[in-house]
Design a protein around this motif. Structure first.
Motif, short mmCIF file in Angstrom:
data_model
loop_
_atom_site.label_atom_id
_atom_site.label_comp_id
_atom_site.label_asym_id
_atom_site.label_seq_id
_atom_site.Cartn_x
_atom_site.Cartn_y
_atom_site.Cartn_z
N GLU A 673 45.60 16.74 33.83
CA GLU A 673 46.37 17.98 33.92
C GLU A 673 45.43 19.12 34.31
OE1 GLU A 673 50.11 19.08 31.32
OE2 GLU A 673 48.26 19.62 30.29
N TYR A 674 45.77 19.81 35.42
CA TYR A 674 44.92 20.87 35.96
C TYR A 674 45.64 22.21 35.92
CZ TYR A 674 41.43 17.63 37.89
OH TYR A 674 40.45 16.70 38.04
N GLU A 675 44.86 23.27 35.77
CA GLU A 675 45.28 24.64 36.05
C GLU A 675 44.35 25.19 37.11
OE1 GLU A 675 46.58 27.07 32.29
OE2 GLU A 675 44.90 25.78 31.73
N PHE A 676 44.91 26.02 38.00
CA PHE A 676 44.10 26.60 39.06
C PHE A 676 44.22 28.12 39.02
CE2 PHE A 676 45.37 22.38 40.47
CZ PHE A 676 44.16 21.83 40.87
N ARG A 677 43.18 28.79 39.47
CA ARG A 677 43.22 30.23 39.65
C ARG A 677 42.40 30.59 40.88
NH1 ARG A 677 39.49 32.75 34.70
NH2 ARG A 677 37.45 32.22 35.59
N VAL A 678 42.66 31.76 41.43
CA VAL A 678 42.05 32.17 42.69
C VAL A 678 41.34 33.51 42.48
CG1 VAL A 678 42.43 32.63 45.13
CG2 VAL A 678 43.90 30.99 43.92
N LEU A 679 40.15 33.65 43.07
CA LEU A 679 39.39 34.89 43.03
C LEU A 679 39.18 35.37 44.46
CD1 LEU A 679 38.05 32.77 40.75
CD2 LEU A 679 36.80 34.86 40.15
N ALA A 680 39.34 36.68 44.66
CA ALA A 680 39.14 37.26 46.00
C ALA A 680 37.80 37.99 46.04
CB ALA A 680 40.27 38.23 46.32
N THR A 681 37.19 38.01 47.25
CA THR A 681 35.88 38.65 47.44
C THR A 681 35.96 39.58 48.64
OG1 THR A 681 34.74 36.71 46.54
CG2 THR A 681 33.42 38.25 47.85
N ASN A 682 35.36 40.77 48.51
CA ASN A 682 35.19 41.66 49.65
C ASN A 682 33.72 42.09 49.72
OD1 ASN A 682 34.92 43.60 47.68
ND2 ASN A 682 36.91 44.56 48.07
N SER A 683 33.42 43.07 50.56
CA SER A 683 32.02 43.45 50.76
C SER A 683 31.40 44.05 49.51
CB SER A 683 31.93 44.46 51.91
OG SER A 683 32.68 45.63 51.60
N ILE A 684 32.24 44.45 48.52
CA ILE A 684 31.70 45.08 47.32
C ILE A 684 31.44 44.04 46.23
CG2 ILE A 684 32.21 46.77 45.51
CD1 ILE A 684 33.84 48.29 47.67
N GLY A 685 32.22 42.98 46.22
CA GLY A 685 32.00 41.96 45.21
C GLY A 685 33.23 41.09 45.02
N THR A 686 33.16 40.25 43.99
CA THR A 686 34.27 39.36 43.65
C THR A 686 35.07 39.97 42.51
OG1 THR A 686 33.02 37.41 44.34
CG2 THR A 686 34.89 37.04 42.86
N GLY A 687 36.39 39.97 42.67
CA GLY A 687 37.25 40.63 41.70
C GLY A 687 37.68 39.71 40.56
N GLU A 688 38.62 40.22 39.78
CA GLU A 688 39.15 39.46 38.66
C GLU A 688 40.01 38.29 39.17
OE1 GLU A 688 38.71 39.94 35.30
OE2 GLU A 688 37.15 41.34 35.96
N PRO A 689 40.06 37.18 38.40
CA PRO A 689 40.85 36.03 38.86
C PRO A 689 42.34 36.29 38.70
CG PRO A 689 39.94 35.61 36.68
CD PRO A 689 39.35 36.91 37.13
#
Length: 1028
Positions: A673-689
């Motif tokens: 059983e899996y859970e997935f989450r996604v994190l976004a990144t821009n030129s300033i850094g990686t944000g909250e999931p």
């Protein structure tokens, strides 16, 4: 005109006195209440007193009304006044019954009390003495009439059967109506034959009378057959019920068989818990009646022959209850009065007004009455008085009082002087208020300095008398005087107008673009009138900033004439509109700055799993906020019940760009059983999931992972023990997981197999009497689940269970080494043969006074042949035994030997230690240590010396009580001495410190005291001699 002036002077006096709290309008403190007066037969003294009391100054005088007509008490009249109370003597039940009201009057006016009713309660005797018999058939229903005599007041009814005190008991067959007094028998039985007497009781006077008996006779011409119910007792079609009162509905039917009575609401609503249904007496009782209890109620009477019903509506009503009352008011001449009177009632109330106890008729147009609202415009002195609002419906009426005062005064500024100074901003507008007290309102004019003020498009006198100046200039400054006039006099008040320079913000409005974590300054610099103080206030998105309460992000950094603020370590939530507001006593200005904060992206949204295979998952998501910096890429993380938090996963494509909103996650474990989450990144850094996706399970497949560390051996006789490390749940690839254990003797062609169904199992034991001991076997462990069998682990060789050692070790010897140690030696057994091995030896020892079960145990590993037993007691005898052991257990015990430890070493430390130094030598001397009787004799001494306390000491042994050490004397030393004997080492002396003495001969004596193993430095006595 002279009369008008007298009236004005009188009113002024009244106002003055009232202001000092001397004169008071009439106010009721006690009002009459309704009375039900009981009259007993033959009573002569009948007197009623209605109470009425009011406060006021001058003291009020009283009058009374009966049925809206004034009562005029005269000498010898039955009516008399005692203060405000009305006394009625020789009460006449025909003349005195009615509605009474008290009127209280003084110079302020008249008020009318609430209504109080007078009723007389009485009960006369029955007129007739005999009643005719009532003849009925058996099974027939019958009604026996009561016919109560003349009366007033509420009655209750009971019936006597034959003779007192045998009363008729009400049940489903017999019913006494408390409305009519009649007795109803649904179905007559032979036992009902007899005489029935109605007993009437007045609940007010408590008196009762009995009617003439009514004989009930059974007819002999047959028995009445069965018939459907006939309802004889029923309630009206409409029953009005007062709020919070108790209502009782009666319902009873005749019939054969005896009917049953039931109740229901036609709208289907259920009865509340407060409703009492007395099925035996046919009464429905609803206490504390409220609006929700109103509705149509149905009584149903039924038996085996049929049913009948009656319906009636319970309507809710409530007497008026005031919700808004007029208040006492003081008005000026020509002003307008508006009084509002509101009451709640059912049905809705009507309103009327009284003035000084008389109906107020709106004869003039200036008096308006509209649904409880009284409006009187252009007030004059004739309107002064006491007013009462009367709210009424058919169920009652209620009164409320208020006083109207109309005043006439000359202009007066004593309560509202002009401001001594009014500040205005150059170029702005200013209002100088002029609010004198005067009645009627007169004329207001203005002066500037000594000249009359001329109005213009900039300078205007408003309707209320205040002065308004627009686009103020420096020339407008000066002294202004407001003059008020009416027919009663003239008054004035003056104040100065000061014109100040306008406040201007010199910092331009701006737009700032910053990155999360930076610190910025928002400027707010101004030019202003130097005589005015500035107040700076900052707002963030129109909310006031409280400095010091926002996590220390905001800080004021400006001086007296600027209001700059700093935002430290700015965060995304600080983006928005910042407004600096500057305020002085004459004006206020503001400036806004928009701040854009760029930061890592916000969390992606709507993360979900769209498809799962055995080892892959398709994941999609939506973009979150880019926080003013374009999103460059995404990362997917996964979590399972077996992982330590979130872990990065491998995806296809491997790199997820900023426009990519879906991907396939690979290399997953089946049936997890899996859970997935996604994190976004821009030129300033990686944000909250993002928020985690819903849990999803990969599909099952054949297991691929085999157990690790397959091994075995040991166990009991004729056993083959096979062990392995279980496959973790996340690697089992599906439900129904288990193990296939395969084994064979070394060199055999075929495999034997066994299934182990528990996924947590870690060993399998094959027991067979034919298994030779300590024989080599090849083993391997495979896996399976519901999908089928997976691979086997690599083959490994183990041995079957061996036999326990069959012989005991020989030549066991024990020798005391010291008072606390014993050395044990033995002859070893053969290390291995084809049936068993020797893994080591188990030694047991115990005191001669102890049992072997309490023995201490020492185990050796390998082919050792000796053991040193430590921590024993001196001069004590111990017993020792030995046996070999291996994985199957322990072998037979050797013979038991005993050994006695040596005596303990001396317990006294060396004393009287003396030392001297000469050239390169240190010479030590001390007294001989003598052993006690239970101690071993001293055989020598150990002298330990070092250059400091922390270095490892050197040790020199001697059999004498002196020692010469060849040591350089230009260094210091720390020395200890302790005796030793065959029982071991004794106690050390105290530490002796020999100091560094260059070019001298030194002598020292250690102080005598108790010795300790570790002590502080010893005292040293030094003697020095000069070498000639």
């Amino acid at each position: 005109m002279e009369l008008l002036w007298k009236l004005i002077l009188l009113l002024s006096l009244v106002e003055c006195l009232a202001g000092s709290g001397v004169l008071l309008r009439p106010v009721f403190t006690k009002q009459p209440g309704s009375v039900v007066f009981p009259i007993q037969p033959g009573e002569n003294r009948r007197e009623v007193v209605f109470s009425c009391e009011a406060q006021g100054l001058p003291p009020p005088f009283y009058r009374w009304k009966l049925n809206d007509s004034l009562i005029l008490p005269r000498p010898g009249s039955r009516y008399s006044l005692m203060g405000g109370n009305l006394r009625i003597s020789h009460l006449n039940k025909e003349e005195d019954v009615g509605i009474y009201q008290c009127l209280a009057s003084n110079s302020f006016g008249t008020i009318v009390s609430r209504e109080a009713s007078l009723h007389v309660a009485y009960l006369e005797n029955f007129k007739t003495q005999r009643r005719s018999p009532v003849r009925v058939r058996e099974g027939q229903g019958v009604v026996l009439l009561c016919g109560p005599p003349p009366h007033s007041g509420e009655l209750s009814f009971t019936w006597i059967f034959n003779a007192y005190p045998s009363f008729v008991i009400q049940d489903t067959r017999r019913f006494v109506s408390q409305k009519t007094g009649n007795l109803y028998i649904a179905k007559v039985e032979p036992s009902d034959v007899g005489n029935y007497t109605c007993v009437v009781t007045n609940t007010v006077t408590k008196s009762n009378v009995q009617g003439p008996p009514t004989p009930l006779v059974l007819r002999v011409d047959g028995v009445m057959g069965e018939y459907e119910p006939k309802i004889e007792v029923q309630f009206p079609d409409v029953v009005p019920v007062a709020k919070s009162s108790t209502v009782k509905l009666e319902c009873f039917a005749l019939g054969n068989p005896v009917p049953t009575i039931s109740w229901r609401r036609v709208d289907g609503a259920s009865f509340g818990r407060k409703v009492d249904i007395n099925k035996a007496s046919g009464v429905l009782e609803i206490p504390y009646f409220q609006q929700e209890d109103a509705g149509i109620y149905e009584c149903v009477a039924e038996n085996s022959r049929g049913r009948n019903s009656v319906k009636g509506k319970l309507s809710f009503y409530a007497a008026p209850h005031l919700t808004e009352k007029p208040q006492d008011v003081q008005k000026t001449i020509d002003d307008t009065l508006v009084w509002e009177c509101k009451a709640s009632a059912k049905p809705k109330p009507s309103y009327r007004w009284l003035k000084n106890g008389e109906p107020l008729d709106p004869i003039e147009d200036r008096v308006q009455l509209n649904n409880g609202i009284l409006t009187i415009s252009s007030l004059n002195l004739a309107d002064i008085g006491m007013y009462q609002c009367v709210a009424e419906n058919k169920h009652g009426r209620i009164f409320t009082n208020a006083e109207l005062r109309v005043i006439a005064i000359a202009p007066d500024f004593s309560q509202n002087l002009l401001k001594p100074q009014t500040l205005a901003r150059q170029g702005g507008d200013v209002l100088i208020e002029c609010k004198p007290r005067m009645s009627p309102r007169g004329v207001i004019s203005w002066r500037k300095g000594k000249e009359a003020l001329r109005e213009s498009h900039r300078v205007m006198v408003l309707d209320n008398g205040s002065l308004r100046i627009s686009n103020v200039t420096k020339l407008d400054a000066g002294l202004y005087t407001c003059v008020a006039r009416n027919q009663f006099g003239v008054a004035s008040s003056a104040g100065s107008l000061l014109v100040k320079e306008a406040t201007v913000i010199t910092s331009p409005a701006g737009h700032l673009d910053v990155t999360v974590g930076e610190s910025i300054v928002l400027p707010c610099q101004v030019s202003h009138d130097p005589t005015l103080d500035l107040k700076f206030t900052w707002f963030f998105n129109e909310q006031l900033i409280h400095f010091g309460s926002h996590g220390a992000y905001f800080e004021k950094v400006g001086g007296r004439s600027d209001g700059d603020i700093m935002i430290r370590n700015i965060q995304l939530r600080h983006a928005g509109k910042y407004t600096c507001a500057v305020q002085t006593k004459v004006d206020s200005v503001s400036i806004a700055t928009d701040v854009v904060v760029r930061g890592p992206p916000g969390p992606p949204v709507d993360c979900q799993v769209t498809e799962m295979t055995e080892t892959t998952a398709s994941v999609s998501w939506g973009p979150g906020s880019d926080n003013h910096s374009p999103i460059l890429g995404y990362t997917i993380q996964a979590r399972t019940p077996f992982s330590l938090g979130w872990q990065a996963v491998t995806t296809v494509p491997e790199l997820l760009g900023g426009k990519q909103l879906s991907a396939t996650v690979i290399d997953l474990s089946p049936w997890v059983e899996y859970e997935f989450r996604v994190l976004a990144t821009n030129s300033i850094g990686t944000g909250e999931p993002s928020k985690p996706s819903k849990k999803a399970r990969t599909k099952e497949m054949l297991p691929r992972v085999t157990p690790a560390r397959v091994n075995g051996g040991g166990g009991g006789r004729s056993e083959l023990v096979i062990t392995w490390e279980p496959v973790p749940e996340e690697l089992q690839s599906g439900p129904g997981f288990g193990y296939v254990v395969a084994f064979r003797p070394l060199g055999a062609p075929g495999w034997m197999q066994a299934a182990v169904t528990s996924p947590d199992a870690s060993r399998y034991v094959f027991k067979n009497e034919s298994i030779p001991p300590f024989s080599p076997y090849q083993v391997k462990v495979g896996v399976y689940n519901n999908k089928g069998e997976g691979p086997f682990s690599p083959v490994t060789t183990i041995y079957s269970a061996e036999e326990e050692p069959s012989r005991a070790p020989g030549r066991l010897r024990a020798r005391s080494v010291s008072a606390y140690e014993v050395e044990v030696t033995w002859k070893p057994l053969a290390w291995s043969n084809n049936r068993r091995r020797i893994l080591g030896y188990e030694l047991q020892y115990w005191g001669e006074k102890e049992k072997q079960a309490a023995a201490s145990v020492i185990r050796t590993v390998g082919n050792k042949t000796s053991v040193l037993i430590r921590d024993l007691e001196g001069s004590s005898t111990y017993l020792v035994s030995l046996r070999a052991y291996n994985s199957a257990g322990v072998g037979p015990q050797s013979s038991i030997v005993n050994v006695t430890t040596k005596k303990p070493p001396p317990s006294q430390a060396p004393v009287k230690i003396m030392w001297n130094t000469s050239n390169s030598k240190v010479i030590l001397r001390w007294d001989q240590v003598h052993a006690l009787e239970n101690e071993s004799e001293v055989t020598g001494y150990k002298v330990m010396y070092s250059q400091d306390k922390h270095s490892r000491p050197n040790v020199v042994e001697t059999n004498n009580t002196s020692l010469e050490l060849s040591l350089p004397v230009n260094q210091g030393y720390v020395i200890q001495i302790k005796p030793f004997s065959e029982g071991g080492e004794g106690i050390s002396s105290r530490q002796i410190t020999i100091p560094k003495i260059a070019g001298a001969i030194a002598t020292g004596v250690a102080p005598e005291s108790l010795a300790f193993p570790l002590v502080n430095l010893a005292a040293v006595i030094l003697t020095t001699g000069t070498v000639l």
